[in-house]
Design a protein around this motif. Structure first.
Motif, PDB file in Angstrom:
ATOM      1  N   THR A   1      14.460 -10.225   6.569  1.00 33.47           N
ATOM      2  CA  THR A   1      14.500 -10.582   5.632  1.00 33.47           C
ATOM      3  C   THR A   1      12.791 -10.815   5.210  1.00 33.47           C
ATOM      4  N   LEU A   2      12.063 -11.422   6.029  1.00 33.67           N
ATOM      5  CA  LEU A   2      10.792 -11.530   6.475  1.00 33.67           C
ATOM      6  C   LEU A   2       9.746 -10.978   5.842  1.00 33.67           C
ATOM      7  N   LYS A   3      10.806  -9.610   6.986  1.00 42.92           N
ATOM      8  CA  LYS A   3       9.717  -8.185   7.060  1.00 42.92           C
ATOM      9  C   LYS A   3       9.337  -8.135   6.136  1.00 42.92           C
ATOM     10  N   ILE A   4      10.187  -7.721   5.284  1.00 40.81           N
ATOM     11  CA  ILE A   4      10.780  -6.641   3.534  1.00 40.81           C
ATOM     12  C   ILE A   4       9.861  -7.494   2.990  1.00 40.81           C
ATOM     13  N   ASN A   5       9.862  -9.341   2.894  1.00 42.50           N
ATOM     14  CA  ASN A   5       8.736  -9.627   2.156  1.00 42.50           C
ATOM     15  C   ASN A   5       7.981  -9.387   2.263  1.00 42.50           C
ATOM     16  N   ILE A   6       6.483  -9.184   4.038  1.00 40.17           N
ATOM     17  CA  ILE A   6       5.908  -9.463   3.645  1.00 40.17           C
ATOM     18  C   ILE A   6       5.423  -7.857   3.972  1.00 40.17           C
ATOM     19  N   ALA A   7       6.114  -6.779   4.162  1.00 39.48           N
ATOM     20  CA  ALA A   7       5.963  -5.102   3.705  1.00 39.48           C
ATOM     21  C   ALA A   7       5.767  -5.194   2.080  1.00 39.48           C
ATOM     22  N   THR A   8       6.681  -5.929   1.239  1.00 31.34           N
ATOM     23  CA  THR A   8       6.185  -5.738  -0.440  1.00 31.34           C
ATOM     24  C   THR A   8       5.051  -6.346  -0.166  1.00 31.34           C
ATOM     25  N   LEU A   9       4.688  -7.710  -0.289  1.00 32.05           N
ATOM     26  CA  LEU A   9       3.229  -8.649  -0.693  1.00 32.05           C
ATOM     27  C   LEU A   9       2.667  -7.723   0.248  1.00 32.05           C
ATOM     28  N   GLY A  10       2.324  -7.320   0.877  1.00 33.99           N
ATOM     29  CA  GLY A  10       1.250  -6.751   1.781  1.00 33.99           C
ATOM     30  C   GLY A  10       0.241  -6.330   0.999  1.00 33.99           C
ATOM     31  N   PRO A  11       0.676  -4.851   0.511  1.00 30.05           N
ATOM     32  CA  PRO A  11       0.156  -4.359   0.037  1.00 30.05           C
ATOM     33  C   PRO A  11      -0.634  -4.983  -1.691  1.00 30.05           C
ATOM     34  N   LEU A  12      -0.496  -5.685  -2.227  1.00 29.07           N
ATOM     35  CA  LEU A  12      -0.461  -6.369  -3.461  1.00 29.07           C
ATOM     36  C   LEU A  12      -1.733  -7.128  -2.691  1.00 29.07           C
TER      37      LEU A  12
ATOM     38  N   LEU B   1      -3.626  -7.636   0.447  1.00 27.62           N
ATOM     39  CA  LEU B   1      -4.837  -7.037   1.955  1.00 27.62           C
ATOM     40  C   LEU B   1      -5.716  -6.420   1.478  1.00 27.62           C
ATOM     41  N   PRO B   2      -6.667  -6.689   1.896  1.00 26.50           N
ATOM     42  CA  PRO B   2      -7.935  -5.501   1.410  1.00 26.50           C
ATOM     43  C   PRO B   2      -7.675  -4.664   2.442  1.00 26.50           C
ATOM     44  N   ILE B   3      -8.803  -3.673   1.792  1.00 25.08           N
ATOM     45  CA  ILE B   3      -8.114  -2.257   2.215  1.00 25.08           C
ATOM     46  C   ILE B   3      -8.293  -1.867   3.290  1.00 25.08           C
ATOM     47  N   SER B   4      -9.234  -2.434   4.132  1.00 25.18           N
ATOM     48  CA  SER B   4      -9.640  -2.124   5.586  1.00 25.18           C
ATOM     49  C   SER B   4      -8.299  -2.765   6.622  1.00 25.18           C
ATOM     50  N   GLU B   5      -7.741  -3.613   6.051  1.00 24.63           N
ATOM     51  CA  GLU B   5      -6.173  -3.478   6.624  1.00 24.63           C
ATOM     52  C   GLU B   5      -4.930  -2.498   5.933  1.00 24.63           C
ATOM     53  N   LYS B   6      -5.462  -1.977   4.909  1.00 30.10           N
ATOM     54  CA  LYS B   6      -3.827  -1.140   4.859  1.00 30.10           C
ATOM     55  C   LYS B   6      -4.518  -0.077   5.535  1.00 30.10           C
ATOM     56  N   PHE B   7      -5.782   0.495   5.556  1.00 34.53           N
ATOM     57  CA  PHE B   7      -6.643   1.281   6.304  1.00 34.53           C
ATOM     58  C   PHE B   7      -5.816   1.572   7.958  1.00 34.53           C
ATOM     59  N   HIS B   8      -6.397   0.289   8.579  1.00 32.79           N
ATOM     60  CA  HIS B   8      -5.701   0.090  10.091  1.00 32.79           C
ATOM     61  C   HIS B   8      -3.963   0.615  10.033  1.00 32.79           C
ATOM     62  N   PHE B   9      -3.192   0.046   9.017  1.00 32.72           N
ATOM     63  CA  PHE B   9      -2.266   0.402   9.386  1.00 32.72           C
ATOM     64  C   PHE B   9      -1.571   1.412   9.142  1.00 32.72           C
ATOM     65  N   PHE B  10      -2.502   2.131   8.528  1.00 34.79           N
ATOM     66  CA  PHE B  10      -1.963   3.396   8.124  1.00 34.79           C
ATOM     67  C   PHE B  10      -1.624   4.534   9.172  1.00 34.79           C
ATOM     68  N   VAL B  11      -3.311   4.379   9.794  1.00 37.77           N
ATOM     69  CA  VAL B  11      -3.833   4.967  10.914  1.00 37.77           C
ATOM     70  C   VAL B  11      -2.682   4.866  12.011  1.00 37.77           C
TER      71      VAL B  11
ATOM     72  N   LYS C   1      -4.817 -13.561   7.432  1.00 35.58           N
ATOM     73  CA  LYS C   1      -6.182 -14.539   7.386  1.00 35.58           C
ATOM     74  C   LYS C   1      -7.056 -13.773   6.619  1.00 35.58           C
ATOM     75  N   LEU C   2      -7.109 -12.279   6.735  1.00 42.60           N
ATOM     76  CA  LEU C   2      -8.104 -11.630   5.790  1.00 42.60           C
ATOM     77  C   LEU C   2      -7.518 -12.385   4.457  1.00 42.60           C
ATOM     78  N   ALA C   3      -6.715 -12.429   4.104  1.00 40.94           N
ATOM     79  CA  ALA C   3      -6.399 -12.534   2.778  1.00 40.94           C
ATOM     80  C   ALA C   3      -6.046 -13.731   1.802  1.00 40.94           C
ATOM     81  N   PHE C   4      -5.628 -14.691   3.141  1.00 44.55           N
ATOM     82  CA  PHE C   4      -5.416 -15.998   2.749  1.00 44.55           C
ATOM     83  C   PHE C   4      -6.479 -16.815   3.977  1.00 44.55           C
ATOM     84  N   GLU C   5      -6.755 -18.016   2.805  1.00 41.07           N
ATOM     85  CA  GLU C   5      -7.199 -18.931   3.712  1.00 41.07           C
ATOM     86  C   GLU C   5      -5.938 -20.240   4.153  1.00 41.07           C
ATOM     87  N   HIS C   6      -5.132 -20.569   3.310  1.00 37.72           N
ATOM     88  CA  HIS C   6      -4.354 -21.317   3.423  1.00 37.72           C
ATOM     89  C   HIS C   6      -2.989 -20.630   3.279  1.00 37.72           C
TER      90      HIS C   6
END
Length: 484
Positions: free
Chosen positions: A321-332, A334-344, A364-369
């Motif tokens: 369930t956590l994996k699904i939540n992170i997969a949904t939240l990530g694209p909203l 995360l910076p483009i650089s992290e999305k690119f690394h994930f795609f590659v 940690k590139l998307a959140f400070e806390h």
């Protein structure tokens, strides 16, 4: 990379400005002549553009601001150290109220308490300090009323908001839902207005705090210029398990008294004094799967005693369930650089090497806390490991578990209060609140700080902050067998 649009837009505007600066007088005369000859077309275009812009602005979701929040701090006489708890359990056992079958179960409870990550100053409600125990409806109601009324009263005092200004009320308590409802208790106590939109959420587990925020956000999108009051709590008095089922005894060792009240607003004028703006809420519910639905339930044991049961599938269900939540939240977020690394990495794994591990984005590139629900030491440890976080990233969660225990849906607010009290919240900082609960659910809310945030009056950490963080020294060899 997080500001890609602005980085591309700025050079374009500079190029247009440079081009305009080189226009000759003849070019300007030609332009004016074109405007005069096509005045009707340009007028229609301008009106259409203005109407389109107006419709876009009107259809945009209204910003939701967190004006302030407060967390309930129980009185000192309700503190319960491990030694005090075990002594009281022995007295209750001797009185015949709680007929534990063997000393093995006593030893098991003491071991769980010592390894749980809870400190010596967590709180239990008054009814559980009594001898014999008082688990009746009156004491249960007294506990919850004390928590929610004190939290809301502190919030009104800190914000200066009149109770009559509240237009929306959302209260969540998973297992204690008396009649009249908890929301009705607050309406009666603070004399809230007759037209208030009130909701009472029950049976939704430890992740209900985020659900309540999401519900309030949806209502604030409909009702203009409104304040929404969100109250999260859980009742301990009536939920103490008095049986002999080993797995059901674990909840007794983790849950403690607590609650929080949050004031939200969609009024543009409140932006100046608000602490945070709500950026995203993501809710995931995997209850359609039987194993998810049955992994955390309230039921009777073989002797008919009611308690909470955690199945052996819980770790697997929580991870999925956590994996699904992170997969949904990530694209909203995360910076483009992290999305690119994930795609590659995804392409390589799909077509070149199936044995490659999935790329874990650097959140940690998307959140400070990070405010991870203080459900237990093992949960925080796993989140730290799986998201590649540092001890500092999960400090608020660990210290909340140590100081207040698992306060269910309100724990993420004690964690945010800890971060504020430490003076770490700066303007522009992004906060990720994430909680898991029965059903099975995993919910996230994302906030951004609108200013350098200072702790509000009556912050629950103000009297003990100088002692934190503390070292939680637990044998690493025990972690593999940790049942929590």
């Amino acid at each position: 990379m997080t500001r890609l649009f602005k980085l591309c837009f700025l050079p374009l505007m500079v190029a247009i400005a440079m081009k305009a600066s080189h226009l000759s007088t003849q070019d300007l005369q030609t332009f004016y002549l074109y405007v005069q000859n096509n005045l009707a077309s340009l007028t229609i275009f301008s009106i259409s553009l203005a109407l389109g812009s107006a419709l876009y602005i009107m259809s945009r979701p209204k910003p939701v601001y967190l004006v302030d929040f407060s967390c309930y701090l129980p009185p000192s006489h309700l503190k319960a150290s491990i030694k005090k708890i075990m002594h009281h359990v022995r007295l209750v056992r001797q009185s015949g109220t709680w007929k534990l079958e063997s000393d093995y179960l006593m030893d098991f409870c003491e071991k769980i308490l010592e390894r749980s990550g809870l400190g010596q100053e967590t709180y239990l409600p008054e009814g559980l300090h009594c001898l014999p125990l008082q688990q009746n409806l009156a004491m249960s109601r007294k506990e919850t009323e004390e928590v929610i009324i004190r939290a809301v009263d502190d919030l009104f005092r800190n914000t200066g908001i009149s109770p009559s200004d509240i237009g929306i009320l959302v209260v969540n308590s998973s297992t204690f839902n008396p009649t009249p409802s908890l929301s009705a208790i607050l309406v009666n106590k603070f004399k809230l207005r007759d037209s208030i939109k009130s909701l009472n959420l029950g049976g939704m587990g430890c992740s209900a705090g985020v659900i309540a925020i999401d519900v309030a956000k949806s209502l604030l999108q409909v009702h203009k210029n409104s304040y929404a009051l969100v109250v999260s709590t859980e009742n301990i008095t009536q939920n103490l398990y008095m049986g002999n089922n080993k797995s059901m005894l674990v909840t007794n060792c983790l849950f403690r008294i607590g609650g929080a009240a949050i004031l939200l607003s969609n009024r543009s004028k409140d932006r100046k004094r608000a602490k945070y703006e709500l950026v995203q809420t993501v809710r995931v519910h995997t209850g359609a799967d039987d194993r998810s639905y049955e992994c955390a339930t309230q039921e009777e044991d073989e002797d008919g005693t009611v308690g909470g049961t955690l199945s052996k599938d819980l770790p697997m269900v929580a991870a999925r369930t956590l994996k699904i939540n992170i997969a949904t939240l990530g694209p909203l977020v995360l910076p483009i650089s992290e999305k690119f690394h994930f795609f590659v990495r995804f392409v390589k794994k799909k077509f070149l090497n199936p044995k490659l591990k999935h790329y874990i984005p650097n959140f940690k590139l998307a959140f400070e806390h990070f405010c991870i629900h203080a459900g237990g030491r093992a949960l925080i440890d796993q989140m730290e490991k799986n998201l590649n976080l540092t001890p500092l990233d999960v400090e608020a969660s660990r210290m909340t578990l140590h100081r207040f225990g698992n306060t269910s849906a309100s724990s993420i607010w004690y964690e945010l209060a800890y971060t504020e009290a430490k003076g770490r919240m700066k303007k522009g900082d992004r906060i990720w609140q994430i909680a898991l609960g029965s059903g099975f659910k995993c919910n996230s809310s994302v906030w951004v700080a609108l200013r350098n945030v200072k702790p509000s009056a009556n912050n629950p950490w103000e009297e003990c902050l100088h002692r934190y963080p503390v070292e939680i020294d637990i044998d690493l060899n025990e972690r593999s067998s940790d049942p929590i």
